[in-house]
Design a protein around this motif. Sequence first.
Motif, PDB file in Angstrom:
ATOM      1  N   HIS A  43       4.870  14.788   4.770  1.00  0.00           N
ATOM      2  CA  HIS A  43       5.981  13.862   5.129  1.00  0.00           C
ATOM      3  C   HIS A  43       5.888  13.195   6.528  1.00  0.00           C
ATOM      4  CE1 HIS A  43       9.380  16.329   2.286  1.00  0.00           C
ATOM      5  NE2 HIS A  43       7.984  15.617   1.706  1.00  0.00           N
ATOM      6  N   MET A  44       5.686  14.195   7.315  1.00  0.00           N
ATOM      7  CA  MET A  44       5.007  13.605   8.789  1.00  0.00           C
ATOM      8  C   MET A  44       3.920  12.614   8.723  1.00  0.00           C
ATOM      9  SD  MET A  44       4.916  17.075  11.154  1.00  0.00           S
ATOM     10  CE  MET A  44       3.825  18.045  10.155  1.00  0.00           C
ATOM     11  N   PHE A  45       2.903  12.778   8.024  1.00  0.00           N
ATOM     12  CA  PHE A  45       2.079  11.622   7.883  1.00  0.00           C
ATOM     13  C   PHE A  45       2.445  10.401   7.266  1.00  0.00           C
ATOM     14  CE2 PHE A  45      -1.680   9.786   5.575  1.00  0.00           C
ATOM     15  CZ  PHE A  45      -2.377   9.703   6.617  1.00  0.00           C
ATOM     16  N   ILE A  46       3.393  10.443   6.290  1.00  0.00           N
ATOM     17  CA  ILE A  46       3.510   9.144   5.759  1.00  0.00           C
ATOM     18  C   ILE A  46       4.544   8.480   6.670  1.00  0.00           C
ATOM     19  CG2 ILE A  46       5.204   8.108   3.974  1.00  0.00           C
ATOM     20  CD1 ILE A  46       2.431   8.764   2.988  1.00  0.00           C
ATOM     21  N   LEU A  47       5.552   9.269   7.410  1.00  0.00           N
ATOM     22  CA  LEU A  47       6.505   8.804   8.477  1.00  0.00           C
ATOM     23  C   LEU A  47       5.658   7.997   9.623  1.00  0.00           C
ATOM     24  CD1 LEU A  47       9.102   8.430   9.919  1.00  0.00           C
ATOM     25  CD2 LEU A  47       9.144  10.652  10.884  1.00  0.00           C
ATOM     26  N   TRP A  48       4.509   8.691   9.839  1.00  0.00           N
ATOM     27  CA  TRP A  48       3.531   8.292  10.998  1.00  0.00           C
ATOM     28  C   TRP A  48       3.029   6.951  10.701  1.00  0.00           C
ATOM     29  CZ3 TRP A  48      -2.159   8.757  10.922  1.00  0.00           C
ATOM     30  CH2 TRP A  48      -2.640   8.373  12.169  1.00  0.00           C
ATOM     31  N   LEU A  49       2.587   6.829   9.443  1.00  0.00           N
ATOM     32  CA  LEU A  49       2.050   5.589   8.801  1.00  0.00           C
ATOM     33  C   LEU A  49       3.260   4.295   9.004  1.00  0.00           C
ATOM     34  CD1 LEU A  49      -0.057   6.617   5.794  1.00  0.00           C
ATOM     35  CD2 LEU A  49      -0.897   5.767   7.960  1.00  0.00           C
ATOM     36  N   ALA A  50       4.548   4.905   8.460  1.00  0.00           N
ATOM     37  CA  ALA A  50       5.522   3.842   8.470  1.00  0.00           C
ATOM     38  C   ALA A  50       5.704   3.416   9.955  1.00  0.00           C
ATOM     39  CB  ALA A  50       6.677   4.466   8.004  1.00  0.00           C
ATOM     40  N   VAL A  51       5.759   4.185  10.797  1.00  0.00           N
ATOM     41  CA  VAL A  51       5.912   4.109  12.351  1.00  0.00           C
ATOM     42  C   VAL A  51       4.855   2.872  12.921  1.00  0.00           C
ATOM     43  CG1 VAL A  51       6.355   4.891  14.632  1.00  0.00           C
ATOM     44  CG2 VAL A  51       7.394   5.896  12.905  1.00  0.00           C
ATOM     45  N   LEU A  52       3.717   3.384  12.283  1.00  0.00           N
ATOM     46  CA  LEU A  52       2.670   2.423  12.914  1.00  0.00           C
ATOM     47  C   LEU A  52       2.463   0.944  12.063  1.00  0.00           C
ATOM     48  CD1 LEU A  52      -0.087   5.081  13.544  1.00  0.00           C
ATOM     49  CD2 LEU A  52       1.582   3.930  15.371  1.00  0.00           C
ATOM     50  N   ASP A  53       3.182   0.835  10.941  1.00  0.00           N
ATOM     51  CA  ASP A  53       3.332  -0.307  10.073  1.00  0.00           C
ATOM     52  C   ASP A  53       2.015  -0.371   9.377  1.00  0.00           C
ATOM     53  OD1 ASP A  53       3.972  -2.203   8.438  1.00  0.00           O
ATOM     54  OD2 ASP A  53       4.094  -3.682  10.254  1.00  0.00           O
ATOM     55  N   ARG A  54       1.300   1.080   9.024  1.00  0.00           N
ATOM     56  CA  ARG A  54       0.098   0.807   8.354  1.00  0.00           C
ATOM     57  C   ARG A  54       0.155   1.135   6.632  1.00  0.00           C
ATOM     58  NH1 ARG A  54      -1.443  -2.098  11.622  1.00  0.00           N
ATOM     59  NH2 ARG A  54      -2.624  -1.564  13.513  1.00  0.00           N
ATOM     60  N   MET A  55       1.250   1.084   6.314  1.00  0.00           N
ATOM     61  CA  MET A  55       1.496   1.622   4.910  1.00  0.00           C
ATOM     62  C   MET A  55       0.725   0.376   3.953  1.00  0.00           C
ATOM     63  SD  MET A  55       5.091   3.520   4.793  1.00  0.00           S
ATOM     64  CE  MET A  55       4.733   4.497   3.655  1.00  0.00           C
ATOM     65  N   GLN A  56       0.436   0.670   2.806  1.00  0.00           N
ATOM     66  CA  GLN A  56      -0.276  -0.435   1.749  1.00  0.00           C
ATOM     67  C   GLN A  56       0.709  -0.955   0.953  1.00  0.00           C
ATOM     68  OE1 GLN A  56      -3.431  -1.657   2.178  1.00  0.00           O
ATOM     69  NE2 GLN A  56      -3.372  -0.244   3.945  1.00  0.00           N
ATOM     70  N   LEU A  57       1.739  -1.724   1.662  1.00  0.00           N
ATOM     71  CA  LEU A  57       2.814  -2.444   1.036  1.00  0.00           C
ATOM     72  C   LEU A  57       2.399  -3.672   0.098  1.00  0.00           C
ATOM     73  CD1 LEU A  57       5.423  -1.718   3.741  1.00  0.00           C
ATOM     74  CD2 LEU A  57       5.338  -0.707   1.744  1.00  0.00           C
ATOM     75  N   LYS A  58       3.333  -4.174  -0.642  1.00  0.00           N
ATOM     76  CA  LYS A  58       2.900  -5.265  -1.501  1.00  0.00           C
ATOM     77  C   LYS A  58       2.513  -6.425  -0.669  1.00  0.00           C
ATOM     78  CE  LYS A  58       4.098  -6.013  -5.815  1.00  0.00           C
ATOM     79  NZ  LYS A  58       4.775  -6.332  -6.832  1.00  0.00           N
ATOM     80  N   GLU A  59       3.123  -6.730   0.458  1.00  0.00           N
ATOM     81  CA  GLU A  59       3.015  -7.842   1.360  1.00  0.00           C
ATOM     82  C   GLU A  59       1.596  -7.885   1.933  1.00  0.00           C
ATOM     83  OE1 GLU A  59       3.897  -9.345   5.636  1.00  0.00           O
ATOM     84  OE2 GLU A  59       3.876  -7.368   5.166  1.00  0.00           O
ATOM     85  N   ARG A  60       1.284  -6.921   2.485  1.00  0.00           N
ATOM     86  CA  ARG A  60      -0.109  -6.724   2.893  1.00  0.00           C
ATOM     87  C   ARG A  60      -1.120  -6.813   1.653  1.00  0.00           C
ATOM     88  NH1 ARG A  60      -1.329  -2.127   7.169  1.00  0.00           N
ATOM     89  NH2 ARG A  60       0.030  -3.419   8.257  1.00  0.00           N
ATOM     90  N   LEU A  61      -0.894  -6.231   0.774  1.00  0.00           N
ATOM     91  CA  LEU A  61      -1.871  -6.196  -0.476  1.00  0.00           C
ATOM     92  C   LEU A  61      -1.994  -7.591  -0.876  1.00  0.00           C
ATOM     93  CD1 LEU A  61      -1.122  -2.998  -2.271  1.00  0.00           C
ATOM     94  CD2 LEU A  61      -3.108  -3.327  -0.694  1.00  0.00           C
ATOM     95  N   PHE A  62      -0.810  -8.376  -1.084  1.00  0.00           N
ATOM     96  CA  PHE A  62      -0.881  -9.849  -1.364  1.00  0.00           C
ATOM     97  C   PHE A  62      -1.721 -10.664  -0.472  1.00  0.00           C
ATOM     98  CE2 PHE A  62       1.257 -14.078  -1.758  1.00  0.00           C
ATOM     99  CZ  PHE A  62       1.089 -14.265  -3.181  1.00  0.00           C
TER     100      PHE A  62
END
Length: 193
Positions: A43-62
């Motif tokens: 949970h901490m790791f995913i929160l860290w990625l979200a805070v840094l805006d490093r999640m592989q969201l569709k906007e980035r993948l697009f």
Amino acid sequence: MQMLKLLSRGEYKTNEGYQALVTAKQSVKWYKEVWNKMAIPKHMFILWLAVLDRMQLKERLFRFQIVPDENCLLCGTKKETIEHLFFDCHLCYQALNQIKDWLGWHTAASTIPKILRWVAKARMTRFRKQVYSTTVAALVYHLWWCRNEALWNHKVYRVSIVVRRIQSNVKNRVRSYMPNKIQHIDQDWFDQL
């Protein structure tokens, strides 16, 4: 440059060489809220990625032409960005509000940075701050999990199911890492959750 100074003095210390090579440590205000020892590590790791805006969201993948569209998998109405997923999307917004009601949390904050800032500045006991931080990490993780379920298994879970999973995770984790010394008022507050 610093390395040359160390070598020119004729005496070299490994620690000083390492410090010269390593860039200056960057201080962040959300460290204690993200890396809270009471929270579940994934949970901490995913929160860290979200805070840094490093999640592989569709906007980035697009942008890299990996996915055909950039619409949110949970609502399908807007671009899937970090701001939309956490907490503009109606499903995620409802989950956040239900969690706030569950904790008796009275804040208008509705973005991850603002929520973490609120937790850091709130006037409450350390135990409650840890519970709030643990809950934020669980909320972000479970919304990410819900999004991935929609992507890979074509399932969109009801908000009530996601919120129950978050509550269960938080209660179990906090009980297992409950400090030995805790104020009675905090113990009573947690028992009533």
